[in-house]
Design a protein around this motif. Sequence first.
Motif, short mmCIF file in Angstrom:
data_model
loop_
_atom_site.label_atom_id
_atom_site.label_comp_id
_atom_site.label_asym_id
_atom_site.label_seq_id
_atom_site.Cartn_x
_atom_site.Cartn_y
_atom_site.Cartn_z
N ARG A 16 0.83 -1.21 0.00
CA ARG A 16 0.00 0.00 0.00
C ARG A 16 0.86 1.25 0.00
O ARG A 16 0.57 2.22 -0.71
CB ARG A 16 -0.91 0.00 1.23
N ASN A 17 1.93 1.20 0.76
CA ASN A 17 2.83 2.34 0.82
C ASN A 17 3.43 2.64 -0.56
O ASN A 17 3.45 3.79 -1.01
CB ASN A 17 3.94 2.05 1.83
N LEU A 18 3.87 1.60 -1.25
CA LEU A 18 4.44 1.81 -2.59
C LEU A 18 3.38 2.34 -3.55
O LEU A 18 3.66 3.21 -4.38
CB LEU A 18 5.02 0.49 -3.10
N LEU A 19 2.17 1.81 -3.42
CA LEU A 19 1.09 2.26 -4.32
C LEU A 19 0.74 3.72 -4.06
O LEU A 19 0.42 4.46 -5.00
CB LEU A 19 -0.14 1.36 -4.14
N ASN A 20 0.80 4.12 -2.81
CA ASN A 20 0.56 5.52 -2.49
C ASN A 20 1.62 6.41 -3.14
O ASN A 20 1.32 7.47 -3.68
CB ASN A 20 0.53 5.73 -0.98
N GLN A 21 2.87 5.95 -3.08
CA GLN A 21 3.93 6.71 -3.75
C GLN A 21 3.66 6.86 -5.24
O GLN A 21 4.06 7.81 -5.87
CB GLN A 21 5.28 6.01 -3.54
N LEU A 22 2.95 5.87 -5.80
CA LEU A 22 2.64 5.91 -7.23
C LEU A 22 1.38 6.70 -7.52
O LEU A 22 0.97 6.86 -8.67
CB LEU A 22 2.47 4.48 -7.75
N GLY A 23 0.74 7.18 -6.47
CA GLY A 23 -0.47 7.97 -6.65
C GLY A 23 -1.67 7.15 -7.08
O GLY A 23 -2.62 7.67 -7.68
N VAL A 24 -1.65 5.86 -6.77
CA VAL A 24 -2.80 5.02 -7.12
C VAL A 24 -4.01 5.42 -6.28
O VAL A 24 -3.88 5.64 -5.07
CB VAL A 24 -2.46 3.54 -6.89
N ALA A 25 -5.16 5.52 -6.93
CA ALA A 25 -6.36 5.98 -6.23
C ALA A 25 -6.74 5.01 -5.11
O ALA A 25 -6.76 5.36 -3.94
CB ALA A 25 -7.52 6.13 -7.22
N ASP A 26 -7.04 3.76 -5.50
CA ASP A 26 -7.46 2.78 -4.49
C ASP A 26 -6.27 1.93 -4.06
O ASP A 26 -6.23 0.71 -4.30
CB ASP A 26 -8.58 1.90 -5.05
N ALA A 27 -5.31 2.57 -3.41
CA ALA A 27 -4.11 1.84 -2.96
C ALA A 27 -4.51 0.72 -2.01
O ALA A 27 -3.95 -0.38 -2.06
CB ALA A 27 -3.13 2.79 -2.28
#
Lengths: 188, 188
Positions: free
Chosen positions: A130-141
């Motif tokens: 989730r942390n990595l996905l947040n860094q990628l700006g993913v909406a539904d991390a």
Amino acid sequence: MASLQKKPDMKERILETADKLFYLQGIRAIGVDTIAARIGISKRTLYNHFPSKDALIAAYLERRFVQPRPSDKPPAAQILATFDSLERRFSAKDFRGCPFVNAVAELGAEDKSVRKIAVAFKESRRLWFRNLLNQLGVADAEGLATQLAVLVDGCIAQDLVRNDPSMARAAREAARVLLKNAGVKVSD
Amino acid sequence: MASLQKKPDMKERILETADKLFYLQGIRAIGVDTIAARIGISKRTLYNHFPSKDALIAAYLERRFVQPRPSDKPPAAQILATFDSLERRFSAKDFRGCPFVNAVAELGAEDKSVRKIAVAFKESRRLWFRNLLNQLGVADAEGLATQLAVLVDGCIAQDLVRNDPSMARAAREAARVLLKNAGVKVSD
DNA sequence: TTTTAGTTACACAGACCTGTGTAATTGCGC
DNA sequence: GCGCAATTACACAGGTCTGTGTAACTAAAA
């Protein structure tokens, strides 16, 4: 005889051996005698370091609880590299699934402490995603992290029964599609 | 006393009970005495029907090997319904993961016959997916079927440790994305 | 009624398990 | 050399497990 008493913490030596045997052959399948005999120590010594087999099991699982070390690679690459790393581990012949899942399967749901650490481990990996996905700006991390965690455990379970390391590649490809679908730029 | 000798195949009664106990508490955790006592028969009777516990374990797993019954729903709906069905089963409190994966985890890799039936089961489900994907004209039905199988086992493993039925929905959502990506028209 | 197949109670062998008790021994720092 | 802490060998208690042996019983078929 045969015990040269190497300094390195007896406790750690016991844990190393317990780890190998518990993981490869199952927690219930291995008795404390077997562990002591393998190291070449007396059963009494083992019980001087761990009050019970349950304590040894708990220590075994805690020792297995390792976080992935931080990386400077781009987040998307880190995520996909997870599956490459899994494929490599599947290919080693001493891989036998997820120790936490196996422990829960073996020891049953009534064993609260085992389930607790297993849940913590699963959640920590999900949060890493989730942390990595947040860094990628993913909406539904949140949701995507869960899906990636499912893919990880899925290919592990499949490899456990099939002995087929390519399951990791299948999971990786699925992860790649999910990332792309979430708007993440993904190289290969 | 307490044994009214109901006709219905003693063998089947033994299997029913063994199934419940093996599945819920683990194969190694349950002794033949426990099974016999639960039914109210003597251990001797059990051994008159099964030559050994190993034979009973094998019969237990074979009995768990059930194919999904054919459906007239459209293939894509059948695929997604798999995950809905899983979510329902996760919510039942007598769900404790995949009996085949659990058996392999418990009994270890050296038990060839157990591994064999577990592999057969996993492969049969993968082929069921592949068949549906072929009906949908998916190009890489082979690969996508494997990915779906990974999702199934992934959410099962996650639910086993977390007791979180929503894992099935996460897997279902991932499956939906993978199907769409493969060019399959998917309703919801 | 007699035969027969299934079942029962129960004891037991042999193995393995966890955990403890104890007294002798070892190696190490001082 | 001395003391100390860890380790050892070993026996043992008490439990569980798989699997067998046996003689009595029960029910239904013949």
